[in-house]
Enzyme design. Sequence first.
Site, mmCIF file in Angstrom:
data_model
loop_
_atom_site.group_PDB
_atom_site.id
_atom_site.type_symbol
_atom_site.label_atom_id
_atom_site.label_comp_id
_atom_site.label_asym_id
_atom_site.label_seq_id
_atom_site.Cartn_x
_atom_site.Cartn_y
_atom_site.Cartn_z
ATOM 1 N N SER A 75 78.972 16.952 36.900
ATOM 2 C CA SER A 75 79.191 15.732 37.097
ATOM 3 C C SER A 75 80.700 15.294 36.955
ATOM 4 C CB SER A 75 78.258 14.702 36.389
ATOM 5 O OG SER A 75 77.147 14.904 36.954
ATOM 6 N N SER B 251 70.228 21.829 41.108
ATOM 7 C CA SER B 251 69.424 22.731 42.603
ATOM 8 C C SER B 251 69.450 24.152 41.936
ATOM 9 C CB SER B 251 70.471 22.423 43.621
ATOM 10 O OG SER B 251 71.756 22.764 43.309
ATOM 11 N N ALA C 77 76.668 21.559 32.265
ATOM 12 C CA ALA C 77 77.943 22.645 32.596
ATOM 13 C C ALA C 77 79.138 21.812 33.056
ATOM 14 C CB ALA C 77 77.295 23.742 33.662
ATOM 15 N N ASP D 275 17.702 51.264 47.935
ATOM 16 C CA ASP D 275 16.834 52.228 47.185
ATOM 17 C C ASP D 275 16.696 51.562 45.885
ATOM 18 O OD1 ASP D 275 19.799 52.735 47.655
ATOM 19 O OD2 ASP D 275 19.588 54.219 46.307
ATOM 20 N N GLY E 261 29.834 48.917 47.567
ATOM 21 C CA GLY E 261 29.381 50.081 48.402
ATOM 22 C C GLY E 261 30.281 50.427 49.757
ATOM 23 N N LYS E 262 31.247 49.566 49.747
ATOM 24 C CA LYS E 262 32.159 49.610 51.017
ATOM 25 C C LYS E 262 32.457 51.117 51.436
ATOM 26 C CE LYS E 262 34.788 46.409 49.524
ATOM 27 N NZ LYS E 262 33.810 46.146 48.013
ATOM 28 N N ASN F 253 22.891 46.292 51.065
ATOM 29 C CA ASN F 253 23.205 47.659 50.563
ATOM 30 C C ASN F 253 22.184 48.099 49.524
ATOM 31 O OD1 ASN F 253 24.399 50.322 50.810
ATOM 32 N ND2 ASN F 253 26.073 49.883 49.899
ATOM 33 N N GLY G 48 37.436 44.726 47.081
ATOM 34 C CA GLY G 48 36.534 43.707 46.617
ATOM 35 C C GLY G 48 36.995 42.819 45.344
ATOM 36 N N SER H 87 31.987 42.169 47.993
ATOM 37 C CA SER H 87 32.352 42.025 46.384
ATOM 38 C C SER H 87 32.764 43.191 45.823
ATOM 39 C CB SER H 87 31.383 41.437 45.390
ATOM 40 O OG SER H 87 31.819 41.100 44.275
#
Length: 636
Positions: free
Chosen positions: A482, A549, A479, A175, A43-44, A172, A120, A39
């Site tokens: 048909s 289309s 337009a 501390d 700390g990566k 990680n 992350g 995430s």
Amino acid sequence: MTTTEEPIYQVESLIAEDIDAYLEKHQHKTMLRFITCGSVDDGKSTLIGRMLYDSHMIFEDHLQALEADSKKVGTQGEQIDFALLVDGLAAEREQGITIDVAYRFFGTEKRKFIVADTPGHEQYTRNMVTGASTAELAVILIDARKGVLTQTRRHSYLAHLLGIRHIVLAVNKMDLVDYSQERYDEIVADYRAFADSIGITEFTPIPISGFLGDNITNHSENTPWYTGTTLMNHLETVELDQTLDQARPFRMPVQRVVRPDLDFRGFSGTIANGIVRPGDKVRVLPTNRTSTVARIVTFDGDLEQAVVGQAVTLTLEDEIDCSRGDVLVLDSAPAEAADHFECHLVWMDDSEMLPGRPYWIKIGTTTVTAQFERPKYAVNVNTMEHVAAKTLGLNAIGVLTFSTDKPVVFEPYADSHDLGGFIVVDKMTNATVAAGMIHFALRRGKNVAWQPLEIDRAHHAKMKHQAPAVIWLTGLSGAGKSVIANELEVQLARMNRHTFLLDGDNVRHGLSKDLGFDDADRVENARRLAEVARLMADAGLIVIVSSISPFRSEREMARELIGDSEFHEVFADLPLAEAERLDAKGLYAKARAGELEHFTGVNSPYEAPTAPEFRFDMQTTTPKEAAAAIIATLVP
């Protein structure tokens, strides 16, 4: 002068010997590719920076600059902000986050490493997939204060899905929780319960502090209760996947045919699985031609054998047809070829996947056209629940089936990442939009084959005394498509031509009765029209298709399906404002009022043709004039 030169030469000789010895030793070290993920702010980048620092891979001038930058960002005391080693983009340093995938190389006495620091944030999940696609090991970081989070689950699921066999759970910032064993055990237990639910049977948990270096290179005195391995020791000793891949049968996708002269013809590629030796009997797939390996050629000379990961050129004893995209396999254990598969798909583009739309897929060294069906289900990465889905959006993961326009040599992704993994490329933008992992071929892909017919398209056309064609009229609602289509069929009928008109409104009463008007359904409607038009053209008819289309991709799909020589795009060009003014049914007004969803030109896009065979300005051209112009060009 002699007395001063001799010591210099001796030193140079010693340095040269040391360098040669170092290079020789370094050349034969094994290589581990791994990623760090998890995430936001787990700390990566700091962890990778710490590993680079501890392995002495930072030059003195770089270290000085790092110390100066650390002071700028407010690192406490004399501590170095190791994340700055990896966060190379200015935007990353400003925001304190990782955006792009950062690759770093470093080495120890025992092994070389390539590490990918992946973002992350959820919005950059596609970058994480990119980094994980070539990794053998994933270090999943968890902030000890926060525990297992959504991105922890997402990245773990993706790592497992992408076939990463080795998972390290790095808890990680120990501390910051006073190196609490109780907190560590709680996080490991939570993660183990999640890992079991997605099929991760083994992982290695390690309590660390990337900032202070606890249990990174050496065991920390702060965690006397932890008796397991350090992170670096685990990375240096974990078994590499290449060992397993060598035990599988030989596979080599052909990347290039080498023909420098008339006497040499070789097939170059990187070995995906197994081992190959001169004298081995091999098969070329999907053509099934066989031969025997004569030589294994490299820049440094011929080899007695080649293994997984080596780029080599093979020469064969027989002159057989083999080209880029083919796969050389062991004759006694061939791979499969099919054109219909089930897969996992990770969608990585802002624009959602549109079932039925043709995309390029690149698998091995071959590129083919593929169409995805609606997902069987999408995966909720928080709960691992299978949820209903009509399509896949950015970062979505789903299981679905897809078909290719020709057989593809493959193996399940679990057995071969090279022949089971693929990327998806948008045909219009050339952007990579997804990554996929093949599970297996469907029975249809193996058992359904074309039935040869005695009366072919040419015979049908000859009987009708005309050249078959598909005239595809496109443009905004109102337009005049048909009206032109009707006038065109009337004039062709007076000429005794055999025609059929597929009107967009009419087919929605039957052929496309089950479809709505969102993007995915419009793509499927265009696909059905194209398939029916092709069948009618096979019958020798002049087929007139009148359909909004709205997407170029689907009109190009129809062109590819029918053939460029028989497909003729007609653009009824009328400005949106004029189409609204002439709208007798009041559809545009309803769309503007929010009463009609997915109405082309108002709340759904229209992509005008860029190079149609015919373009008519409908403010100055009558339907009769347009029909006459088409007939004058196409019908002799």
